[in-house]
Design a protein around this motif. Structure first.
Motif, short mmCIF file in Angstrom:
data_model
loop_
_atom_site.label_atom_id
_atom_site.label_comp_id
_atom_site.label_asym_id
_atom_site.label_seq_id
_atom_site.Cartn_x
_atom_site.Cartn_y
_atom_site.Cartn_z
N GLU A 109 -9.34 2.59 12.79
CA GLU A 109 -8.50 1.92 12.87
C GLU A 109 -9.10 0.73 12.39
O GLU A 109 -9.19 -0.11 11.14
CB GLU A 109 -7.32 0.56 13.86
N ASN A 124 -1.54 -5.00 9.90
CA ASN A 124 -2.19 -5.69 9.71
C ASN A 124 -1.97 -6.54 9.25
O ASN A 124 -2.26 -7.60 8.07
CB ASN A 124 -3.52 -4.84 9.83
N VAL A 134 -10.00 -0.92 3.11
CA VAL A 134 -8.74 -1.13 2.40
C VAL A 134 -9.01 -2.61 2.06
O VAL A 134 -8.72 -3.17 1.40
CB VAL A 134 -6.98 -1.89 3.23
N LYS A 135 -9.43 -3.66 2.88
CA LYS A 135 -9.65 -5.43 2.71
C LYS A 135 -10.51 -5.95 1.13
O LYS A 135 -10.49 -6.18 0.05
CB LYS A 135 -10.31 -5.60 4.00
N ILE A 157 0.59 -1.16 -0.69
CA ILE A 157 0.40 0.19 0.12
C ILE A 157 0.50 1.23 0.46
O ILE A 157 1.86 1.66 0.50
CB ILE A 157 -1.15 0.32 0.85
N LEU A 194 -1.47 0.32 8.98
CA LEU A 194 -1.43 -0.90 8.40
C LEU A 194 -0.40 -2.09 8.19
O LEU A 194 -0.55 -3.30 8.02
CB LEU A 194 -0.87 -0.56 6.77
N GLU A 195 1.03 -1.61 8.37
CA GLU A 195 1.58 -2.34 8.93
C GLU A 195 1.58 -3.88 10.06
O GLU A 195 2.24 -5.19 9.74
CB GLU A 195 3.13 -2.24 9.28
N LEU A 242 -9.50 -0.85 8.13
CA LEU A 242 -9.02 -1.66 7.73
C LEU A 242 -10.40 -1.78 6.66
O LEU A 242 -10.08 -3.23 5.98
CB LEU A 242 -8.34 -3.02 8.62
N VAL A 295 4.44 -1.56 3.29
CA VAL A 295 3.64 -0.45 3.30
C VAL A 295 5.11 1.09 2.62
O VAL A 295 5.75 0.34 3.13
CB VAL A 295 3.22 0.85 4.62
N LEU A 342 -0.89 6.07 10.11
CA LEU A 342 -1.48 5.23 9.08
C LEU A 342 -0.98 3.84 8.34
O LEU A 342 -0.42 2.40 8.37
CB LEU A 342 -1.84 5.25 7.90
N LYS A 343 0.66 4.08 8.70
CA LYS A 343 1.92 3.65 8.15
C LYS A 343 1.50 1.86 9.49
O LYS A 343 1.97 1.13 9.05
CB LYS A 343 3.32 3.82 8.31
N TYR A 391 0.79 -5.63 6.73
CA TYR A 391 0.61 -5.03 4.73
C TYR A 391 1.81 -4.07 4.48
O TYR A 391 2.58 -4.16 5.69
CB TYR A 391 -0.35 -3.65 4.75
#
Length: 120
Positions: free
Chosen positions: A108, A24, A115-116, A4, A21-22, A112, A28, A17-18, A26
Motif C-alpha cells: 500500500e 486514500n 501514485v502521488k 484513477i 486507492l479509495e 501510494l 477509481v 487496488l480499488k 482517489y
C-alpha cells in the motif's frame, strides 16, 4: 477528486487496488481488458492508469503503447502493475511508455507514494 483507472482482468486485484486507492481519497474506475482500458482512458481522461500486463486480447504492454502514442491520452501517466518480476519486463514496459513499474503483490505505501509522485 483525482480519478484513477485500474486495468486488470483479475477481480481480486481490482478489488485490492480499488480499496487502497479509495480509502486514500482517489476516485477509481475499472476496466477488465486492455481494449476496455484504452477506450475508457480516451473517454474519461483519468489522472493516472494502473495497468496489468497479462490479460487476454490486448495485453498491458500493447495497451500502454497505444495510450502513449495517442495524442488524446499521451499525457496520462501509466504505472504497470504486474506479477512479471524480470528486469527485461520493466525495461520493455518503460519503452512502451510506462512511467513506473510495480510488482505484485502491491504494498500500500509503495503504491501510494508512486501514485502521488505522478499525479502531484
Amino acid at each position: 477528486m483525482t480519478q484513477i483507472l485500474v486495468v486488470d482482468d483479475s477481480p481480486t486485484e481490482i478489488h485490492v487496488l480499488k480499496t487502497i486507492l479509495e480509502k486514500n481519497g482517489y476516485s477509481v474506475m475499472t476496466a477488465s481488458s486492455g481494449e476496455e482500458g484504452v477506450a475508457m482512458a480516451k473517454q474519461h481522461k483519468p489522472a493516472l492508469v494502473l495497468m496489468d500486463v497479462v490479460m487476454p486480447g490486448l495485453n498491458g504492454f500493447q495497451a500502454t503503447r497505444q495510450l502513449a502514442n495517442d495524442a488524446a491520452t499521451s499525457s496520462i501517466p501509466v504505472i504497470v502493475v504486474t506479477t512479471k518480476d524480470q528486469e527485461t519486463d520493466k525495461v520493455w514496459a518503460m519503452r512502451r511508455g510506462a512511467k513506473d513499474y510495480i510488482v505484485k503483490p502491491v504494498k500500500e505505501r509503495d503504491l501510494l507514494e508512486r501514485v502521488k509522485a505522478l499525479v502531484a
